[in-house]
Design a protein around this motif. Structure first.
Motif, PDB file in Angstrom:
ATOM      1  N   PHE A 465      38.467  81.673  66.395  1.00  0.00           N
ATOM      2  CA  PHE A 465      37.064  82.049  66.119  1.00  0.00           C
ATOM      3  C   PHE A 465      36.882  82.052  64.622  1.00  0.00           C
ATOM      4  O   PHE A 465      37.669  82.646  63.877  1.00  0.00           O
ATOM      5  CB  PHE A 465      36.743  83.436  66.684  1.00  0.00           C
ATOM      6  CG  PHE A 465      35.465  84.028  66.112  1.00  0.00           C
ATOM      7  CD1 PHE A 465      34.225  83.517  66.458  1.00  0.00           C
ATOM      8  CD2 PHE A 465      35.525  85.084  65.199  1.00  0.00           C
ATOM      9  CE1 PHE A 465      33.069  84.056  65.918  1.00  0.00           C
ATOM     10  CE2 PHE A 465      34.364  85.622  64.662  1.00  0.00           C
ATOM     11  CZ  PHE A 465      33.130  85.111  65.017  1.00  0.00           C
ATOM     12  N   ASN A 466      35.840  81.365  64.156  1.00  0.00           N
ATOM     13  CA  ASN A 466      35.517  81.332  62.730  1.00  0.00           C
ATOM     14  C   ASN A 466      34.248  82.148  62.512  1.00  0.00           C
ATOM     15  O   ASN A 466      33.158  81.754  62.944  1.00  0.00           O
ATOM     16  CB  ASN A 466      35.319  79.886  62.262  1.00  0.00           C
ATOM     17  CG  ASN A 466      35.235  79.773  60.751  1.00  0.00           C
ATOM     18  OD1 ASN A 466      34.780  80.690  60.082  1.00  0.00           O
ATOM     19  ND2 ASN A 466      35.684  78.630  60.229  1.00  0.00           N
ATOM     20  N   GLY A 467      34.387  83.300  61.875  1.00  0.00           N
ATOM     21  CA  GLY A 467      33.225  84.167  61.649  1.00  0.00           C
ATOM     22  C   GLY A 467      32.246  83.619  60.646  1.00  0.00           C
ATOM     23  O   GLY A 467      31.104  84.073  60.571  1.00  0.00           O
ATOM     24  N   ILE A 468      32.694  82.636  59.847  1.00  0.00           N
ATOM     25  CA  ILE A 468      31.797  82.054  58.845  1.00  0.00           C
ATOM     26  C   ILE A 468      30.895  81.010  59.478  1.00  0.00           C
ATOM     27  O   ILE A 468      29.684  80.984  59.246  1.00  0.00           O
ATOM     28  CB  ILE A 468      32.613  81.429  57.695  1.00  0.00           C
ATOM     29  CG1 ILE A 468      33.564  82.483  57.086  1.00  0.00           C
ATOM     30  CG2 ILE A 468      31.680  80.883  56.613  1.00  0.00           C
ATOM     31  CD1 ILE A 468      32.885  83.698  56.550  1.00  0.00           C
ATOM     32  N   THR A 469      31.497  80.156  60.299  1.00  0.00           N
ATOM     33  CA  THR A 469      30.718  79.067  60.904  1.00  0.00           C
ATOM     34  C   THR A 469      30.270  79.369  62.313  1.00  0.00           C
ATOM     35  O   THR A 469      29.395  78.697  62.852  1.00  0.00           O
ATOM     36  CB  THR A 469      31.552  77.784  60.933  1.00  0.00           C
ATOM     37  OG1 THR A 469      32.700  77.992  61.801  1.00  0.00           O
ATOM     38  CG2 THR A 469      32.053  77.420  59.542  1.00  0.00           C
ATOM     39  N   GLY A 470      30.902  80.383  62.948  1.00  0.00           N
ATOM     40  CA  GLY A 470      30.577  80.687  64.326  1.00  0.00           C
ATOM     41  C   GLY A 470      31.302  79.800  65.325  1.00  0.00           C
ATOM     42  O   GLY A 470      31.046  79.881  66.527  1.00  0.00           O
ATOM     43  N   ALA A 471      32.231  78.931  64.841  1.00  0.00           N
ATOM     44  CA  ALA A 471      32.932  77.998  65.729  1.00  0.00           C
ATOM     45  C   ALA A 471      33.949  78.729  66.604  1.00  0.00           C
ATOM     46  O   ALA A 471      34.610  79.670  66.154  1.00  0.00           O
ATOM     47  CB  ALA A 471      33.631  76.929  64.903  1.00  0.00           C
ATOM     48  N   THR A 472      34.061  78.280  67.854  1.00  0.00           N
ATOM     49  CA  THR A 472      35.011  78.874  68.799  1.00  0.00           C
ATOM     50  C   THR A 472      35.831  77.824  69.540  1.00  0.00           C
ATOM     51  O   THR A 472      36.604  78.174  70.435  1.00  0.00           O
ATOM     52  CB  THR A 472      34.266  79.744  69.823  1.00  0.00           C
ATOM     53  OG1 THR A 472      33.328  78.928  70.535  1.00  0.00           O
ATOM     54  CG2 THR A 472      33.565  80.898  69.157  1.00  0.00           C
TER      55      THR A 472
END
Length: 558
Positions: A465-472
């Motif tokens: 999970f990338n909290g900066i981009t929102g990617a999962t």
């Protein structure tokens, strides 16, 4: 008993019969001056040409209230007023008429008295005026004339054909060369009228005067008091309607003008209509209304409330101030404040012993309690609806939105040794506590998860999970390089060397769980292969060995 008008008619007939005799007397001024009484005025007319005429009027105290000054006219009209143009009050007045005929060297004087009775002010009947006339020697006719509205009565003076003891005394004094003073004459007349100095006279019979309840002192009128404290002073002694000032009729009211301007168009008034007391101003209308039950309306008619106000309401005090809504009744009696529009009603308040004496916010239109506060540090509850903090469109039961990127959204702190945090429970299953980022989340947004990855021992990313981009999905924009067994270079492509890390190695070495073999992990910001502050080196190892060993791990960056 003959009526007063009958008496007046007989008196006028007697005066006419005396006129012929009067022409034979030795008092030329009595023959040559006619007194004519008209509505609200008295005329003194000389039958001969004159070079000076002067009229002076005195009250019972001997004070001069009117002076025409010497005039070169043959007629003086006096409007029953004082020097200030104010109408004379009821009472006894002395007059002196000085006359000098054309070519004459001497000035002759006539003295007499007026009795003014303002009947109209007292009982709405016609005012009356009585006149007496004397020559220089205080000898002359007791000329009595009654005034009627719209009519004129004229009389000429003559010697009396009958005498009284006072006449005899005056004539004897005149034969000795003595002239009775005006003050003595006024005193004798006052005694004959049974009056008191300072007490305003009234007619106690059709022809006799006596004291009224009114007094006059230094220009002030008193009713029920001998020492009036204002121009008009009413003193009641026993209370009730009879001791006050009463007005009645279709136009009844107590009217007054503004003290600065005193213009006719600036009237104020207290009056009553429909059994409601009203305070009124000309050009505006009713400003205040009070019903018989004490209900008050300001700018509007009072309703069922004790106070109705049409307009803004303000309470101001130089010290601390309070607006109190209170009930002193028993259980469930409430104290509320209402806010009402044409489409919605709200109220806030409390009720005695109702649900723990809670304070509440109530939607009265839909009969819903929206918020309650329990006393003594008790709970604050929102029984219905979603609650938003920092947002007007909450997406959950509690939605907290921060307006700045470096502000913690939810902050927990404990002053005791116990734990602290955010606790969530889902009674029907599913995730209970989770953290989410968004595509606009910056790297320095305190407290939120910036990234989460689970890396297999071969260096592949199992989930992320990338909290900066929102990617999962995929590698979520995060690169992992396995440098050799147990050493991994992780590049987040966003600065991480100033962040908080949570690092955990998988419980045992290899893919098969072996309880006797324990693994561990640590991280470095300055190790082989690091070229940027976006990178971190992760080392996994066997706890009882001296070398690194490949192992799966989970890394969370805050």
């Amino acid at each position: 008993m003959k009526t007063f008008n009958h008496f007046t008619l007989l008196l006028l007939c007697a005066l006419l019969s005396i006129a012929a005799t009067f022409a034979q007397t030795s008092n030329p001024i009595s023959q040559d001056v006619t007194i004519i009484i008209q509505q609200e005025q008295v005329r003194f007319t000389s039958q001969k040409a004159v070079q000076m005429m002067q009229l002076q009027i005195f009250n019972q105290a001997g004070e001069k209230v009117y002076d025409s000054s010497p005039m070169t006219v043959a007629e003086i009209t006096w409007p029953l007023q004082n020097v200030n143009g104010e109408a004379l009050k009821s009472g006894l007045y002395a007059y002196t008429l000085s006359l000098q005929e054309s070519g004459a060297a001497d000035v002759r004087v006539r003295r007499g008295h007026f009795i003014v009775d303002r009947v109209l002010d007292r009982d709405t009947k016609t005012d009356k005026l009585w006149v007496t006339s004397q020559n220089e020697s205080s000898i002359g006719t007791e000329l009595t004339v009654a005034r009627s509205e719209g009519s004129t009565v004229a009389g000429t003076s003559s010697e009396r054909t009958t005498t009284t003891p006072r006449d005899t005394t005056q004539r004897e004094a005149a034969s000795r060369g003595e002239t009775p003073s005006t003050t003595k004459t006024a005193k004798a007349t006052a005694e004959a009228a049974s009056g008191t100095v300072g007490q305003i006279a009234k007619f106690i019979t059709g022809t006799d005067l006596g004291n009224s309840l009114m007094t006059e002192k230094n220009g002030s009128i008193g009713i029920g008091t001998a020492n009036p404290e204002g121009l008009f002073h009413v003193h009641g002694t026993s209370g009730g309607i009879s001791t006050g000032i009463t007005t009645s009729g279709a136009g009844a009211g107590f009217f007054f003008r503004n003290r600065e301007t005193a213009t006719a168009g600036d009237y104020w008034a207290w009056y009553s209509q429909g059994n409601i007391a009203r305070f009124w101003r000309q050009g505006v209308g009713d400003l205040l209304a009070i019903k018989t039950d004490g209900s008050v309306g300001i700018g509007m008619a009072p309703s069922g409330y004790k106070l109705d106000v049409n307009g803004q309401l303000r309470t101001v005090r130089g010290n601390s101030n309070d607006l109190v809504v209170e009930t002193t009744a028993g259980t469930n009696a409430w104290a509320k404040m209402w806010m009402i529009t044409p489409s919605q009603k709200w109220n806030i308040g409390t009720a005695h012993n109702y649900k723990g004496n809670q304070y509440y916010l109530h939607d009265a239109t839909f009969d819903q309690v929206r918020m309650t506060v329990q006393p003594n540090g008790g709970a604050i509850a929102f029984p219905l609806g979603d609650v938003g903090i920092g947002t007007t469109t909450p997406q959950a039961k509690l939605h907290v939105l921060s307006s700045t990127q470096n502000t913690a959204t939810i902050y927990g702190e404990s002053t005791s040794s116990g734990g602290v945090g955010v606790y969530a429970r889902n009674l029907s299953g599913g995730r209970a506590l989770y953290a989410e980022g968004d595509t606009g989340q910056s790297r320095d947004k305190g407290g939120l998860v910036k990234a989460m990855i689970f890396v297999n021992q071969d260096g592949t990313i199992a989930r992320c999970f990338n909290g900066i981009t929102g990617a999962t999905t995929g590698n979520c924009g995060i690169d992992v390089t396995r440098q050799y067994d147990g050493v991994y270079l992780v590049d987040f492509h966003s600065q991480v060397n100033d962040r908080f890390f949570s690092l955990t190695a998988q419980g045992s070495y290899g893919t098969t769980y072996n309880e006797s073999i324990k693994t561990g992990a640590n991280f470095y910001f300055a190790a082989r292969g690091i070229t940027s502050n976006t990178q971190v080196v992760i080392k996994t190892f066997i706890t009882d060995a001296e070398y690194t060993a490949a192992a799966s791990f989970m890394l969370i960056v805050y």
